[in-house]
Design a protein around this motif. Sequence first.
Motif, PDB file in Angstrom:
ATOM      1  N   UNK A 144       1.518 -36.609  12.401  1.00 50.97           N
ATOM      2  CA  UNK A 144       0.930 -35.549  11.920  1.00 50.97           C
ATOM      3  C   UNK A 144       1.586 -35.696  10.313  1.00 50.97           C
ATOM      4  N   UNK A 145       2.897 -35.678  10.311  1.00 49.89           N
ATOM      5  CA  UNK A 145       3.364 -35.520   8.670  1.00 49.89           C
ATOM      6  C   UNK A 145       2.670 -36.438   7.866  1.00 49.89           C
ATOM      7  N   UNK A 146       2.469 -37.797   8.407  1.00 56.58           N
ATOM      8  CA  UNK A 146       1.916 -38.884   7.456  1.00 56.58           C
ATOM      9  C   UNK A 146       0.352 -38.515   7.390  1.00 56.58           C
ATOM     10  N   UNK A 147      -0.198 -38.148   8.425  1.00 56.26           N
ATOM     11  CA  UNK A 147      -1.688 -37.623   8.261  1.00 56.26           C
ATOM     12  C   UNK A 147      -1.881 -36.465   7.208  1.00 56.26           C
ATOM     13  N   UNK A 148      -0.946 -35.659   7.058  1.00 51.03           N
ATOM     14  CA  UNK A 148      -0.907 -34.606   6.205  1.00 51.03           C
ATOM     15  C   UNK A 148      -0.978 -35.045   4.813  1.00 51.03           C
ATOM     16  N   UNK A 149       0.118 -35.982   4.593  1.00 48.52           N
ATOM     17  CA  UNK A 149       0.210 -36.572   3.381  1.00 48.52           C
ATOM     18  C   UNK A 149      -0.859 -37.427   2.885  1.00 48.52           C
ATOM     19  N   UNK A 150      -1.558 -38.050   3.619  1.00 49.86           N
ATOM     20  CA  UNK A 150      -2.846 -39.019   3.582  1.00 49.86           C
ATOM     21  C   UNK A 150      -3.904 -37.783   3.242  1.00 49.86           C
ATOM     22  N   UNK A 151      -4.164 -36.701   3.690  1.00 47.07           N
ATOM     23  CA  UNK A 151      -5.077 -35.733   3.459  1.00 47.07           C
ATOM     24  C   UNK A 151      -4.953 -35.065   2.199  1.00 47.07           C
ATOM     25  N   UNK A 152      -3.545 -34.838   1.638  1.00 44.53           N
ATOM     26  CA  UNK A 152      -3.248 -34.448   0.594  1.00 44.53           C
ATOM     27  C   UNK A 152      -3.617 -35.115  -0.516  1.00 44.53           C
ATOM     28  N   UNK A 153      -3.255 -36.552  -0.533  1.00 40.59           N
ATOM     29  CA  UNK A 153      -3.594 -37.704  -1.627  1.00 40.59           C
ATOM     30  C   UNK A 153      -5.218 -37.471  -1.643  1.00 40.59           C
ATOM     31  N   UNK A 154      -5.915 -37.466  -0.497  1.00 34.80           N
ATOM     32  CA  UNK A 154      -7.400 -37.594  -0.253  1.00 34.80           C
ATOM     33  C   UNK A 154      -8.216 -36.454  -1.163  1.00 34.80           C
ATOM     34  N   UNK A 155      -7.451 -35.329  -0.808  1.00 33.42           N
ATOM     35  CA  UNK A 155      -7.982 -33.972  -1.621  1.00 33.42           C
ATOM     36  C   UNK A 155      -7.870 -34.137  -3.120  1.00 33.42           C
ATOM     37  N   UNK A 156      -6.839 -34.588  -3.528  1.00 40.34           N
ATOM     38  CA  UNK A 156      -6.351 -34.680  -4.912  1.00 40.34           C
ATOM     39  C   UNK A 156      -7.329 -35.730  -5.700  1.00 40.34           C
ATOM     40  N   UNK A 157      -7.413 -37.102  -5.068  1.00 37.87           N
ATOM     41  CA  UNK A 157      -8.528 -37.978  -5.601  1.00 37.87           C
ATOM     42  C   UNK A 157      -9.931 -37.424  -5.575  1.00 37.87           C
ATOM     43  N   UNK A 158     -10.248 -36.743  -4.283  1.00 40.20           N
ATOM     44  CA  UNK A 158     -11.617 -36.163  -4.490  1.00 40.20           C
ATOM     45  C   UNK A 158     -11.875 -35.277  -5.641  1.00 40.20           C
ATOM     46  N   UNK A 159     -10.951 -34.360  -5.830  1.00 36.28           N
ATOM     47  CA  UNK A 159     -11.261 -33.243  -7.077  1.00 36.28           C
ATOM     48  C   UNK A 159     -11.105 -33.838  -8.366  1.00 36.28           C
ATOM     49  N   UNK A 160     -10.168 -34.895  -8.570  1.00 32.96           N
ATOM     50  CA  UNK A 160     -10.023 -35.678  -9.722  1.00 32.96           C
ATOM     51  C   UNK A 160     -11.449 -36.599  -9.835  1.00 32.96           C
ATOM     52  N   UNK A 161     -11.984 -36.813  -9.074  1.00 30.13           N
ATOM     53  CA  UNK A 161     -13.232 -37.419  -9.069  1.00 30.13           C
ATOM     54  C   UNK A 161     -14.726 -36.652  -9.165  1.00 30.13           C
ATOM     55  N   UNK A 162     -14.297 -35.371  -9.325  1.00 27.82           N
ATOM     56  CA  UNK A 162     -15.542 -34.526  -9.432  1.00 27.82           C
ATOM     57  C   UNK A 162     -16.020 -34.070  -8.051  1.00 27.82           C
ATOM     58  N   UNK A 163     -15.345 -34.047  -6.818  1.00 27.80           N
ATOM     59  CA  UNK A 163     -15.686 -33.506  -5.753  1.00 27.80           C
ATOM     60  C   UNK A 163     -15.244 -32.039  -5.740  1.00 27.80           C
ATOM     61  N   UNK A 164     -16.130 -31.120  -5.234  1.00 30.53           N
ATOM     62  CA  UNK A 164     -15.711 -29.881  -4.698  1.00 30.53           C
ATOM     63  C   UNK A 164     -15.342 -29.785  -3.310  1.00 30.53           C
TER      64      UNK A 164
END
Length: 134
Positions: free
Chosen positions: A25-45
């Motif tokens: 679960x901890x690993x999954x949350x880290x992955x989601x955090x990384x994915x959210x950061x990437x999406x925001x950085x690439x123009x996704x809302x």
Amino acid sequence: MPRSPQEFYKKMAVDKGKTDNFHNKKLGKKGEKKALSYLKRTGWKILENNYKTPFGEIDIIANKGETIAFIEVKTRLSDNYGLPSEAVSNERKLRYIRGANYFFTNKIIDCTVRFDIIEVFRGELNHIENAFSQ
């Protein structure tokens, strides 16, 4: 305190399962955090994060332009069980499709719907667009 070797090993197996689940679960949350950061950085809302439906949870719902993407995030440290994206079963895909229908209930939104997978493998992110269809 276990009274026999069998009880001891049984307790060890149960405790290991709890520890593994916690780390996953901890690993999954880290992955989601990384994915959210990437999406925001690439123009996704980000419209929703960990969106709960009667069919299960959708990790991320995001929109960019005329597209709304329902995104499953899979994180792995090794390929012992295959690549992260390979862990998205047909059952999981069906739950995402049903969850997307649920998301649009009582909403009128003119958009393109897409189902993506973001895999985080050994710290590297791979965004797989249109990973499965409706």
